[in-house]
Design an enzyme around this catalytic site. Structure first.
Site, short mmCIF file in Angstrom:
data_model
loop_
_atom_site.label_atom_id
_atom_site.label_comp_id
_atom_site.label_asym_id
_atom_site.label_seq_id
_atom_site.Cartn_x
_atom_site.Cartn_y
_atom_site.Cartn_z
N THR A 139 0.68 -0.87 0.19
CA THR A 139 -0.41 0.26 -0.03
C THR A 139 0.63 1.23 -0.53
O THR A 139 0.53 2.24 -0.66
CB THR A 139 -0.87 -0.04 1.45
OG1 THR A 139 -1.86 -0.64 1.20
CG2 THR A 139 -1.73 1.01 1.46
N HIS A 262 -7.55 -8.95 2.64
CA HIS A 262 -7.00 -9.81 3.43
C HIS A 262 -7.13 -11.05 4.74
O HIS A 262 -7.00 -11.36 4.56
CB HIS A 262 -6.63 -8.59 4.43
CG HIS A 262 -5.13 -8.17 3.95
ND1 HIS A 262 -4.14 -8.62 3.39
CD2 HIS A 262 -5.05 -6.66 3.16
CE1 HIS A 262 -3.43 -7.00 2.67
NE2 HIS A 262 -4.12 -6.52 2.72
N ASP A 305 -4.45 -0.13 -6.07
CA ASP A 305 -2.62 -0.30 -5.41
C ASP A 305 -2.01 -0.95 -5.55
O ASP A 305 -1.08 -1.02 -6.01
CB ASP A 305 -2.38 1.30 -3.76
CG ASP A 305 -3.47 -0.32 -2.93
OD1 ASP A 305 -4.00 -0.70 -3.30
OD2 ASP A 305 -2.71 0.00 -1.80
N HIS A 306 -2.95 -1.96 -5.34
CA HIS A 306 -2.27 -3.52 -6.31
C HIS A 306 -3.42 -4.38 -5.81
O HIS A 306 -4.24 -3.60 -5.47
CB HIS A 306 -0.91 -3.55 -4.73
CG HIS A 306 -2.02 -3.97 -3.08
ND1 HIS A 306 -2.84 -4.68 -2.92
CD2 HIS A 306 -1.85 -2.81 -2.36
CE1 HIS A 306 -3.21 -3.74 -1.57
NE2 HIS A 306 -2.30 -2.87 -1.18
#
Ligand SMILES: [Zn+2]
Length: 483
Positions: A139, A262, A305-306
Site C-alpha cells: 500500500t 486480507h 494500489d495493488h
C-alpha cells in the site's frame, strides 16, 4: 526547487523493461517439457474440428458485436468520437480528482454489478488489462509512487514498515516525519505552482514539506473510521466554493476492498459486497457532481494500489526448516511475507547467506522450498527497480504467488488474502480508469506502471512536474490533445 530532504539525484531513467501485458506472468515453472506423444488425426476429424472452430468463432464474434454495440450505443444517441479534449463548460480550469480504492484487484469490476464504475469505464479510458503496481506491491510504496512518479527506492518508502540501517529509526505507516518521504508528491507540485490542492487521505499527504503545510480543511488527517459518505461529501463541498477557490487537484481514498481481501481472500462474497459499496460511493460522487453541473468538466482518475491473491496454510515456508544449511535468527528478518527482507550483521557475508538459503530451498527437503528464491538485492531482476536505496536490506526473497514465509511452525491455521508479491503476477494488478474532458470515451489502453500517473496529472493540469521515473511522452498515449 523541490524540497527533498535527500534528493534522490540523479534519477536514473532506466529503460522501462515492462513485461508485455499479454505475457506478464512471471514463470517459476520448472516442469519438464511435456512428454506426451503427438497424436495423429484423420483428415475427416481435422475437417470437422476446423468447421466447428470456425462456426464457434463466428458465433462468438456476432455475440461480441451485439454486446459491444448494445452497451455503447444507446438508442437515439449516436456515439460522438472525440479526437481532442472537451472544452470546459462550467469550470474555469482543469481539475483532477484522484480516487484510490485500496486493494481493488483488476477483475473485481466483473465480480458484481458496478454500474457507476462501468459508467466511468464506458465513457472514459481504461487500462484494458489493468494498472501495474510497483514492487513491492504494498500500500504505502504504491500510493507514494502514484503521487510522485518515482519507484520506491527513489521516493524512500521501500516497504510499509522498515528500519533505517544508519540511524536505527523505524518507519511505520504512521510516520509523518519529512525525512522518510523523498521526491515531490503531486499536492506539493500543485501548490508550488500557486494552485490549490486538497487531500482526503493519501499516504504521505500529512507530511509537511516546503510547499505543503497540510492546510486545515484541505488536508485530512488519517482516520479510518470516517464513513466513506463523509469523505465523498467533503470532496463535493469543495465544488461549492467560488470557482477560482476550488482545489485543482484532490485525492479521495477508500480502505476497501483491501480490508476484506486480507480477511477472506479475493474470491469470497464479502469482497463482492465491498466492491458494490465502493461502486455506490462512486455513484454518490457522480450524482453530486452532476447536481453541481460539473461532472463532465472534472477529470476523474480512479485507481487501486495493488491486487490481492488468496493465501492458505498449506502454502507456508518456515525459515527454521533451513537450519541444516543456515540459521536465520528472527532479529535479522525485517519483513517476512510476501517480501522476505533480511539484514544480517555487517560481519556476515550476505552472499554466503543467499547461497546457503537457496541450497536448502532447492534441496527438495524443505517444505514448499521451491516457491521461494533468495537474491542479493543487486541481483534482483532489473524490472523490479528495487536496489538503489540504502534502506532496502541486502537480502530479498521472492515468493511464488499465494505462498507465505514464517519463522517457525505454529498452530495458527488461516486462509485469507495477501499482496506484496512480484508485480509481474497478474493477481497483483489493479484498475486504472480516466474519465473527463481529457479522456476519450470507450478507449482501452495497454497496461502501464503507476509511476506514469504523476506525469499524466501534471499534464492535465498544465504544470511542470518534478523529475520522475515516468516517461514524458506517456501522457500523449492516454490523454486527448487540446482542441
Ligand atoms: Zn493497499
Amino acid at each position: 526547487m523541490a524540497s527533498n530532504q535527500n534528493p534522490p539525484t540523479p534519477i536514473p531513467q532506466e529503460e522501462q523493461d515492462l513485461p508485455n501485458s499479454k505475457t506478464a506472468l512471471l514463470s517459476f515453472n520448472t516442469d519438464p517439457p511435456s512428454t506426451h506423444k503427438p497424436t495423429f488425426k484423420t483428415n475427416k476429424t481435422i475437417f470437422f474440428s476446423l468447421l466447428f472452430t470456425t462456426f464457434t468463432a463466428v458465433i462468438a464474434a456476432i455475440s461480441f458485436a451485439v454486446l459491444f454495440f448494445s452497451s455503447t450505443v444507446k438508442p437515439g444517441h449516436e456515439p460522438i468520437i472525440r479526437t481532442t479534449a472537451r472544452t470546459l463548460t462550467k469550470l474555469p480550469h482543469p481539475i483532477v480528482l484522484l480516487i484510490s480504492s485500496d486493494g481493488f484487484r483488476f477483475g473485481y469490476q466483473f465480480k458484481a454489478p458496478t454500474p457507476n464504475i462501468h459508467r466511468l469505464i464506458n465513457n472514459g479510458t481504461e487500462a484494458e488489462l489493468g494498472l501495474i503496481s510497483v514492487f513491492p506491491t504494498l500500500t504505502f510504496p504504491n500510493h507514494y509512487s502514484i503521487a510522485t512518479g518515482l519507484y520506491p527506492p527513489y521516493h524512500g518508502i521501500i516497504n510499509n514498515r522498515f528500519v533505517d540501517p544508519i540511524t536505527g529509526d523505524k518507519f511505520t505507516m504512521s510516520s509523518h516525519e519529512p525525512k522518510w518521504w523523498l521526491g515531490e508528491p503531486l499536492w506539493e507540485t500543485v501548490t508550488k505552482h500557486g494552485k490549490k490542492a486538497a487531500t482526503y487521505f493519501w499516504p504521505g499527504s500529512e507530511v509537511k514539506r516546503k510547499f505543503w503545510d497540510c492546510p486545515v480543511d484541505y488536508c485530512m488527517l488519517y482516520n479510518g473510521s470516517v464513513p466513506f459518505e463523509d469523505r465523498v461529501n467533503t470532496v463535493l463541498n469543495y465544488f461549492d466554493l467560488p470557482s477560482d477557490e476550488i482545489p485543482v487537484f484532490m485525492t479521495l481514498y477508500f480502505e476497501d476492498p483491501d480490508h476484506q481481501g486480507h480477511q477472506v481472500g479475493p474470491d469470497d462474497p464479502e469482497i463482492t459486497k465491498a466492491v458494490v459499496r465502493i461502486d455506490e460511493m462512486i455513484g454518490k460522487l457522480i450524482k453530486g457532481l452532476e447536481e453541481r453541473g460539473v461532472f463532465e468538466d472534472v477529470n476523474i482518475i480512479m485507481v487501486g494500489d495493488h491486487g490481492m491473491v488468496g493465501t492458505c496454510d498449506k502454502k507456508l515456508i518456515y525459515l527454521d526448516d533451513l537450519a541444516p544449511w543456515v540459521e536465520i535468527p528472527s532479529d535479522w528478518v525485517q519483513n517476512y511475507t510476501p517480501l522476505l527482507a533480511i539484514r544480517p550483521p555487517p560481519e556476515i557475508s550476505a552472499a554466503d547467506i543467499v547461497a546457503k538459503m537457496n541450497e536448502g530451498l532447492q534441496s527438495g527437503k524443505v517444505e514448499n522450498g521451491n516457491n521461494l528464491k533468495m537474491y542479493l538485492k543487486e541481483d534482483l531482476p532489473s524490472r523490479l527497480h528495487y536496489v538503489d536505496s540504502y534502506r532496502i536490506p541486502p537480502i530479498i526473497g521472492l515468493l511464488e504467488e499465494s505462498f507465505k514465509v514464517e519463522q517457525k511452525k505454529s498452530n495458527k491455521m488461516e486462509c485469507g488474502g495477501a499482496h506484496g508479491y512480484d508485480n509481474a503476477f497478474f493477481s497483483m494488478r489493479t484498475i486504472f480508469i480516466g474519465h473527463g474532458p481529457q479522456f476519450a470515451e470507450g478507449r482501452k489502453v495497454p497496461s502501464f506502471e503507476n509511476v506514469q500517473i504523476y506525469n499524466l496529472i501534471t499534464s492535465i493540469l498544465n504544470i511542470e512536474g518534478a523529475p520522475n521515473n515516468g516517461t514524458d511522452s506517456f501522457s500523449n498515449s492516454v490523454l486527448l490533445p487540446d482542441a
